[in-house]
Design an enzyme around this catalytic site. Structure first.
Site, PDB file in Angstrom:
ATOM      1  N   TYR A   1      -7.827   3.437   5.144  1.00 39.59           N
ATOM      2  CA  TYR A   1      -6.463   2.928   4.966  1.00 39.59           C
ATOM      3  C   TYR A   1      -6.334   1.534   5.576  1.00 39.59           C
ATOM      4  CZ  TYR A   1      -1.432   2.415   5.693  1.00 39.59           C
ATOM      5  OH  TYR A   1      -0.153   1.930   5.712  1.00 39.59           O
TER       6      TYR A   1
ATOM      7  N   VAL B   1       0.829  -1.200   0.000  1.00 39.28           N
ATOM      8  CA  VAL B   1       0.000   0.000   0.000  1.00 39.28           C
ATOM      9  C   VAL B   1       0.868   1.257   0.000  1.00 39.28           C
ATOM     10  CG1 VAL B   1      -1.580   1.379   1.430  1.00 39.28           C
ATOM     11  CG2 VAL B   1      -2.053  -1.043   1.039  1.00 39.28           C
ATOM     12  N   GLU B   2       1.930   1.236   0.786  1.00 38.42           N
ATOM     13  CA  GLU B   2       2.739   2.438   0.959  1.00 38.42           C
ATOM     14  C   GLU B   2       3.591   2.776  -0.258  1.00 38.42           C
ATOM     15  OE1 GLU B   2       2.645   4.637   3.201  1.00 38.42           O
ATOM     16  OE2 GLU B   2       1.464   3.698   4.783  1.00 38.42           O
ATOM     17  N   THR B   3       4.280   1.793  -0.820  1.00 38.20           N
ATOM     18  CA  THR B   3       5.261   2.103  -1.881  1.00 38.20           C
ATOM     19  C   THR B   3       5.254   1.123  -3.047  1.00 38.20           C
ATOM     20  OG1 THR B   3       7.024   0.830  -0.791  1.00 38.20           O
ATOM     21  CG2 THR B   3       6.821   3.162  -0.183  1.00 38.20           C
TER      22      THR B   3
END
Length: 398
Positions: free
Chosen positions: A380, A194-196
């Protein structure tokens, strides 16, 4: 033999003495003004006032309100508005933030509270350029979208397949982190996904510039970003690197797991024991994410979230669209007309509301709340949960 003042030997002796004095003065000056104060001259804890630097205070006008009838205060001596004289405070701040009183106050705080050299900070911030793109993005974060628009950003075939590939490539690291920290592997993978996108997009914003911009040009969250800028400078000092070299997200998050500065300092792990915490390296990033979750209450093998059906009118009063620590039991939810559509193993639960044209309801457990400690958004946390489940299904077939 007596040496006369006008003799050749006297002149040679005097010349040697002058040379020693000059060399000593140059070396002493270098030691007193290091380029990197944290490497060559670390601040002395509890130094006496005579050894501390101060920064020119900001001149402020003190306005005393009139006394309220019935509550007249005792006579107080007048408050002086004359600023105290600065000590060793060169006015060397230039660039986009040279005329910001708040910046000068921040520099003074970093000097007084943490022992940073004023000249170094002025030089550092003189080179900072305002990050206009960071301001634009901060004003319209992704989490502002409704769930049905937010979910497709992260639940894609590319991220699911990428998660399986990341798991396969780093199986040994992931297994070790799961054993040591007790965090389910699929969630470690999903967070990084999800982040990168598993390290493909760690951010192109200069972290120093992004945090400075948001700290001094984004009033709505200026306090938060100034605190993160403070933590960022402390992190740079601890890791013995120049603060200008870091790149990350528009909000100052860094590495595969996108840690903000305070989280980096609190949770980052030197997994490969090379003497540095490098969150762009999977060997450090994976155990760091696991440590983050472990420190925030993750319980391996317990439930995260399951869909719920609702009826009656009681559920509306307990539905939560923002993260709150679970405090109810399944029996409490049942009494309000909430029925989980699958089993969930969690001592405490919450009713989660994902807002949209048609609201969606889930029963979230303590692990769901742990995900929101990473990012305080129920959308999120749900995206991480659903991506983790899809990655696991794709890898193992169930």
């Amino acid at each position: 033999m007596k040496v006369m003042h006008d003799s050749v030997q006297w002149n040679k002796s005097l010349g040697k003495l002058v040379s020693v004095v000059l060399i000593g003065g140059v070396l002493g000056g270098c030691a007193a003004s290091p380029q990197w104060p944290w490497v060559f001259a670390p601040p002395v804890a509890n130094a006496p006032p005579s050894q501390q630097q101060s920064y020119p205070p900001i001149r402020q006008t003190v306005v005393t309100p009139p006394p309220v009838s019935g509550n007249i205060p005792a006579q107080q001596p007048p408050v002086s508005t004359t600023p105290r004289q600065p000590v060793n405070s060169p006015a060397g701040l230039r660039g986009d933030y040279a005329n910001y009183p708040a910046m000068r106050q921040f520099i003074g705080k970093m000097n007084n509270q943490h022992g940073f050299d004023i000249a170094f900070l002025e030089q550092t911030f003189s080179g900072v350029q305002r990050d206009k793109e960071a301001l634009t993005k901060a004003g319209a974060p992704t989490e502002g979208q409704v769930w049905r628009a937010y979910r497709p950003i992260f639940l894609t075939e590319e991220r699911i397949n990428g998660g399986v590939d990341f798991w396969n490539r780093h199986a040994a690291l992931l297994d070790a982190a799961t054993r040591q920290y007790g965090v389910d592997t699929e969630y470690l993978v999903a967070i990084i996904g999800v982040e990168t996108q598993y390290g493909k997009n760690t951010g192109k914003h200069n972290t120093l510039q992004a945090l400075t911009t948001l700290g001094f040009d984004f009033p709505r969250r200026a306090s938060f970003y100034q605190k993160e800028l403070e933590q960022f400078l402390l992190l740079s000092r601890e890791e013995k690197v120049r603060p200008q070299i870091f790149n990350g997200s528009y909000a100052g998050a860094m590495g595969l797991g996108q840690f903000i500065s305070s989280s980096y300092r609190s949770y980052a792990i030197d997994g490969n024991r090379d003497g540095k915490r490098d969150l762009w390296n999977a060997q450090d990033a994976i155990p760091s994410v696991a440590n983050y979750f472990a420190k925030n209450g993750w319980k391996r093998g317990t439930g995260v979230a399951v869909p719920a059906s609702v009826s009656g009118g009681g559920y509306a009063s307990i539905a939560e669209a923002t993260p709150k620590k679970p405090s109810r039991t399944l029996a409490d939810l049942a009494a309000k007309g909430v029925r989980p559509q699958a089993a969930i193993n969690s001592a405490k639960v919450s009713l989660i509301k994902l807002e949209g044209t048609t609201d969606e309801y889930w029963v979230g457990g303590e692990n769901f709340y742990a995900i929101t400690r990473y990012n305080p958004s129920v959308k999120y946390a749900m995206a991480v949960h659903q991506l983790a489940q899809e990655i696991r299904k794709r890898k193992f077939g169930f």
